[in-house]
Design a protein around this motif. Structure first.
Motif, PDB file in Angstrom:
ATOM      1  N   ASP A 167      -5.524 -18.118 -19.753  1.00  0.00           N
ATOM      2  CA  ASP A 167      -5.852 -18.422 -18.349  1.00  0.00           C
ATOM      3  C   ASP A 167      -4.783 -17.831 -17.425  1.00  0.00           C
ATOM      4  O   ASP A 167      -5.088 -17.336 -16.343  1.00  0.00           O
ATOM      5  N   ALA A 168      -3.527 -17.913 -17.869  1.00  0.00           N
ATOM      6  CA  ALA A 168      -2.429 -17.384 -17.045  1.00  0.00           C
ATOM      7  C   ALA A 168      -2.575 -15.878 -16.855  1.00  0.00           C
ATOM      8  O   ALA A 168      -2.416 -15.353 -15.739  1.00  0.00           O
ATOM      9  N   ALA A 169      -2.914 -15.175 -17.942  1.00  0.00           N
ATOM     10  CA  ALA A 169      -3.103 -13.717 -17.846  1.00  0.00           C
ATOM     11  C   ALA A 169      -4.303 -13.404 -16.956  1.00  0.00           C
ATOM     12  O   ALA A 169      -4.275 -12.459 -16.151  1.00  0.00           O
ATOM     13  N   ARG A 170      -5.329 -14.227 -17.072  1.00  0.00           N
ATOM     14  CA  ARG A 170      -6.531 -14.012 -16.247  1.00  0.00           C
ATOM     15  C   ARG A 170      -6.205 -14.200 -14.761  1.00  0.00           C
ATOM     16  O   ARG A 170      -6.626 -13.405 -13.914  1.00  0.00           O
ATOM     17  N   LEU A 171      -5.441 -15.245 -14.450  1.00  0.00           N
ATOM     18  CA  LEU A 171      -5.092 -15.470 -13.043  1.00  0.00           C
ATOM     19  C   LEU A 171      -4.174 -14.371 -12.523  1.00  0.00           C
ATOM     20  O   LEU A 171      -4.299 -13.928 -11.379  1.00  0.00           O
ATOM     21  N   ASP A 172      -3.267 -13.925 -13.366  1.00  0.00           N
ATOM     22  CA  ASP A 172      -2.375 -12.836 -12.945  1.00  0.00           C
ATOM     23  C   ASP A 172      -3.196 -11.588 -12.587  1.00  0.00           C
ATOM     24  O   ASP A 172      -2.973 -10.962 -11.553  1.00  0.00           O
ATOM     25  N   ARG A 173      -4.169 -11.284 -13.446  1.00  0.00           N
ATOM     26  CA  ARG A 173      -5.038 -10.125 -13.159  1.00  0.00           C
ATOM     27  C   ARG A 173      -5.824 -10.331 -11.863  1.00  0.00           C
ATOM     28  O   ARG A 173      -5.897  -9.441 -11.017  1.00  0.00           O
ATOM     29  N   ALA A 174      -6.387 -11.537 -11.727  1.00  0.00           N
ATOM     30  CA  ALA A 174      -7.199 -11.821 -10.524  1.00  0.00           C
ATOM     31  C   ALA A 174      -6.336 -11.740  -9.270  1.00  0.00           C
ATOM     32  O   ALA A 174      -6.790 -11.256  -8.225  1.00  0.00           O
ATOM     33  N   THR A 175      -5.093 -12.177  -9.373  1.00  0.00           N
ATOM     34  CA  THR A 175      -4.209 -12.164  -8.202  1.00  0.00           C
ATOM     35  C   THR A 175      -3.859 -10.728  -7.824  1.00  0.00           C
ATOM     36  O   THR A 175      -3.866 -10.361  -6.644  1.00  0.00           O
ATOM     37  N   ARG A 176      -3.566  -9.921  -8.827  1.00  0.00           N
ATOM     38  CA  ARG A 176      -3.269  -8.500  -8.541  1.00  0.00           C
ATOM     39  C   ARG A 176      -4.463  -7.815  -7.893  1.00  0.00           C
ATOM     40  O   ARG A 176      -4.318  -7.053  -6.938  1.00  0.00           O
ATOM     41  N   GLU A 177      -5.649  -8.108  -8.438  1.00  0.00           N
ATOM     42  CA  GLU A 177      -6.864  -7.491  -7.859  1.00  0.00           C
ATOM     43  C   GLU A 177      -7.064  -7.946  -6.417  1.00  0.00           C
ATOM     44  O   GLU A 177      -7.403  -7.158  -5.537  1.00  0.00           O
ATOM     45  N   LEU A 178      -6.833  -9.235  -6.198  1.00  0.00           N
ATOM     46  CA  LEU A 178      -6.986  -9.782  -4.850  1.00  0.00           C
ATOM     47  C   LEU A 178      -6.021  -9.099  -3.882  1.00  0.00           C
ATOM     48  O   LEU A 178      -6.402  -8.674  -2.786  1.00  0.00           O
ATOM     49  N   LEU A 179      -4.774  -8.969  -4.297  1.00  0.00           N
ATOM     50  CA  LEU A 179      -3.778  -8.324  -3.435  1.00  0.00           C
ATOM     51  C   LEU A 179      -4.161  -6.875  -3.175  1.00  0.00           C
ATOM     52  O   LEU A 179      -4.013  -6.374  -2.066  1.00  0.00           O
ATOM     53  N   ARG A 180      -4.672  -6.228  -4.214  1.00  0.00           N
ATOM     54  CA  ARG A 180      -5.091  -4.827  -4.042  1.00  0.00           C
ATOM     55  C   ARG A 180      -6.219  -4.735  -3.009  1.00  0.00           C
ATOM     56  O   ARG A 180      -6.265  -3.817  -2.211  1.00  0.00           O
ATOM     57  N   SER A 181      -7.109  -5.736  -3.021  1.00  0.00           N
ATOM     58  CA  SER A 181      -8.258  -5.617  -2.111  1.00  0.00           C
ATOM     59  C   SER A 181      -7.918  -6.085  -0.694  1.00  0.00           C
ATOM     60  O   SER A 181      -8.418  -5.510   0.258  1.00  0.00           O
ATOM     61  N   VAL A 182      -7.066  -7.099  -0.529  1.00  0.00           N
ATOM     62  CA  VAL A 182      -6.820  -7.573   0.846  1.00  0.00           C
ATOM     63  C   VAL A 182      -5.558  -6.999   1.473  1.00  0.00           C
ATOM     64  O   VAL A 182      -5.433  -6.984   2.693  1.00  0.00           O
ATOM     65  N   ALA A 183      -4.606  -6.560   0.652  1.00  0.00           N
ATOM     66  CA  ALA A 183      -3.346  -6.023   1.210  1.00  0.00           C
ATOM     67  C   ALA A 183      -2.847  -4.908   0.311  1.00  0.00           C
ATOM     68  O   ALA A 183      -1.807  -5.014  -0.326  1.00  0.00           O
ATOM     69  N   PRO A 184      -3.589  -3.802   0.238  1.00  0.00           N
ATOM     70  CA  PRO A 184      -3.363  -2.794  -0.810  1.00  0.00           C
ATOM     71  C   PRO A 184      -2.088  -1.985  -0.681  1.00  0.00           C
ATOM     72  O   PRO A 184      -1.504  -1.609  -1.676  1.00  0.00           O
ATOM     73  N   GLU A 185      -1.637  -1.780   0.516  1.00  0.00           N
ATOM     74  CA  GLU A 185      -0.581  -0.768   0.688  1.00  0.00           C
ATOM     75  C   GLU A 185       0.726  -1.104  -0.005  1.00  0.00           C
ATOM     76  O   GLU A 185       1.485  -0.226  -0.373  1.00  0.00           O
ATOM     77  N   GLU A 186       1.029  -2.417  -0.196  1.00  0.00           N
ATOM     78  CA  GLU A 186       2.326  -2.782  -0.765  1.00  0.00           C
ATOM     79  C   GLU A 186       2.192  -3.406  -2.146  1.00  0.00           C
ATOM     80  O   GLU A 186       3.109  -4.026  -2.641  1.00  0.00           O
ATOM     81  N   ASP A 187       1.048  -3.242  -2.752  1.00  0.00           N
ATOM     82  CA  ASP A 187       0.772  -3.922  -4.017  1.00  0.00           C
ATOM     83  C   ASP A 187       1.815  -3.643  -5.085  1.00  0.00           C
ATOM     84  O   ASP A 187       2.177  -4.516  -5.859  1.00  0.00           O
ATOM     85  N   ALA A 188       2.337  -2.421  -5.080  1.00  0.00           N
ATOM     86  CA  ALA A 188       3.272  -2.017  -6.126  1.00  0.00           C
ATOM     87  C   ALA A 188       4.497  -2.917  -6.174  1.00  0.00           C
ATOM     88  O   ALA A 188       5.101  -3.116  -7.226  1.00  0.00           O
ATOM     89  N   GLU A 189       4.865  -3.520  -5.047  1.00  0.00           N
ATOM     90  CA  GLU A 189       6.067  -4.363  -5.006  1.00  0.00           C
ATOM     91  C   GLU A 189       6.015  -5.530  -5.980  1.00  0.00           C
ATOM     92  O   GLU A 189       7.022  -5.978  -6.487  1.00  0.00           O
ATOM     93  N   GLU A 190       4.817  -6.081  -6.170  1.00  0.00           N
ATOM     94  CA  GLU A 190       4.742  -7.267  -7.026  1.00  0.00           C
ATOM     95  C   GLU A 190       4.404  -6.924  -8.466  1.00  0.00           C
ATOM     96  O   GLU A 190       4.346  -7.798  -9.308  1.00  0.00           O
ATOM     97  N   ALA A 191       4.134  -5.656  -8.747  1.00  0.00           N
ATOM     98  CA  ALA A 191       3.676  -5.313 -10.090  1.00  0.00           C
ATOM     99  C   ALA A 191       4.768  -5.519 -11.111  1.00  0.00           C
ATOM    100  O   ALA A 191       5.925  -5.545 -10.785  1.00  0.00           O
TER     101      ALA A 191
END
Ligand SMILES: NC(=O)c1ccc[n+]([C@@H]2O[C@H](COP(=O)([O-])OP(=O)(O)OC[C@H]3O[C@@H](n4cnc5c(N)ncnc54)[C@H](OP(=O)(O)O)[C@@H]3O)[C@@H](O)[C@H]2O)c1
Length: 297
Positions: free
Chosen positions: A273-297
């Motif tokens: 579940d933790a890995a699933r949420l991590d993926r979902a959160t990254r996808e969410l950040l990519r879709s709503v605030a894409p330009e700085e996504d790399a910072e949290e990767a």
């Protein structure tokens, strides 16, 4: 900036500590106590008046350490990222990140990013701060993140198909979902390879703190009465956090409900579940605030 020999471990050394939600309640108590002990404390909060009051109180109480107030709306992704950048510009090391920020939202409201507000403040800001400050934490000899939420609570769930709670929103459902999300954040953060940063999930129990202004007067009165009768003092609830900061646990992940260590095989701490949420959160950040996504990767 702190020189390298100031960073190393040992009791009584000065630390740099970031406290999100440090203008009120438990976060404020921790911030003032750490500043009195000589630490440099960076406090994040949205209310300028509370921030000024905190700075005044630090002086009045004779705090030996410095207190910096960073005014930021943690509901806002770009605001949270700006706070990370500002801290990174002024400090080369962070020893501890203590996460307290939260607010109850009686109705479903959206942030500037179009996200449900409780999800943003209570969970997403903690994701962004944990990962965004990770480079600075890694430079500490004793790095630790303390996420103060509700670990051990089995109620509530992740609404995987509707994380923004577009249907069936309630204050409680939003709080419980974000609390469970914080549990999973701890699991996925601690699972990163070659990660020296310790993660502590801490449930303080019912405490005489908490902003009741979002509620109607009768609800406020009921909650205040209940709190006066049954809640723990702020100092008592904060006491273990000092221990986590001064002597971080050896294990990558620790979960404590009040004074009780919790087993890490709880269903609320499920690694998939933790890995699933991590993926979902990254996808969410990519879709709503894409330009700085790399910072949290
Ligand atoms: N109190 C309890 O009984 C209890 C029980 C179990 C778990 N907890 C958890 O413990 C943590 C701390 O609780 P508490 O009672 O100390 O809370 P609190 O007194 O209500 O303080 C919340 C803090 O969050 C900050 N905050 C809220 N929204 C923000 C935003 N949009 N941007 C920036 N800062 C924001 C507030 O600062 P500003 O006002 O300056 O924005 C304040 O400093 C929470 O996660 C809570 O869920 C509490």
């Amino acid at each position: 900036m702190r020189s390298k020999d100031q960073r190393s471990g040992g009791t009584g050394r000065q630390r740099v500590i970031v406290v999100s939600g440090g203008t009120d309640g438990m976060g404020r108590a921790l911030a003032l106590a750490r500043a009195r002990l000589g630490d440099t404390v960076i406090v994040l909060g949205s209310n300028a008046v509370k921030g000024e009051r905190l700075l005044d109180d630090a002086v009045r109480l004779g705090a030996r350490g410095g207190v910096e107030f960073v005014r930021v709306d943690l509901a806002d992704i770009s605001g949270t990222r700006s706070a990370v950048r500002r801290i990174s510009e002024r400090h080369d090391v962070v020893d501890a990140l203590a996460l307290f920020a939260n607010r109850q939202n009686p109705g479903r409201t959206l942030t500037a990013d179009g996200l449900e507000r409780t999800f943003s403040v209570y969970y997403l800001s903690r994701y962004l701060l944990s990962h965004g400050l990770s480079p600075l934490l890694r430079r500490s000899a004793t790095p630790v993140v303390v996420n103060v939420a509700g670990v051990g609570t089995r109620a509530g769930r992740l609404h995987w198909d509707d994380l923004q709670l577009e249907s069936g929103y309630s204050t409680v459902a939003a709080q419980l979902q974000a609390g469970r999300a914080n549990d999973l954040l701890g699991v996925s953060f601690a699972a990163q390879p070659d990660n020296p940063v310790r993660y502590v999930l801490y449930h303080p129990g019912f405490t005489r703190s908490g902003d009741l202004t979002p509620f109607r007067a009768p609800v406020r009165l009921a909650l205040r009465t209940l709190s006066a009768l049954a809640a723990r003092s702020v100092d008592r609830s904060v006491a273990p956090v000092h221990g986590f900061i001064e002597t971080p646990p050896e294990a990558p992940l620790t979960a404590v409900d009040r004074g009780r260590p919790l087993p890490l095989d709880l269903e609320t701490l499920d690694p998939s579940d933790a890995a699933r949420l991590d993926r979902a959160t990254r996808e969410l950040l990519r879709s709503v605030a894409p330009e700085e996504d790399a910072e949290e990767a």
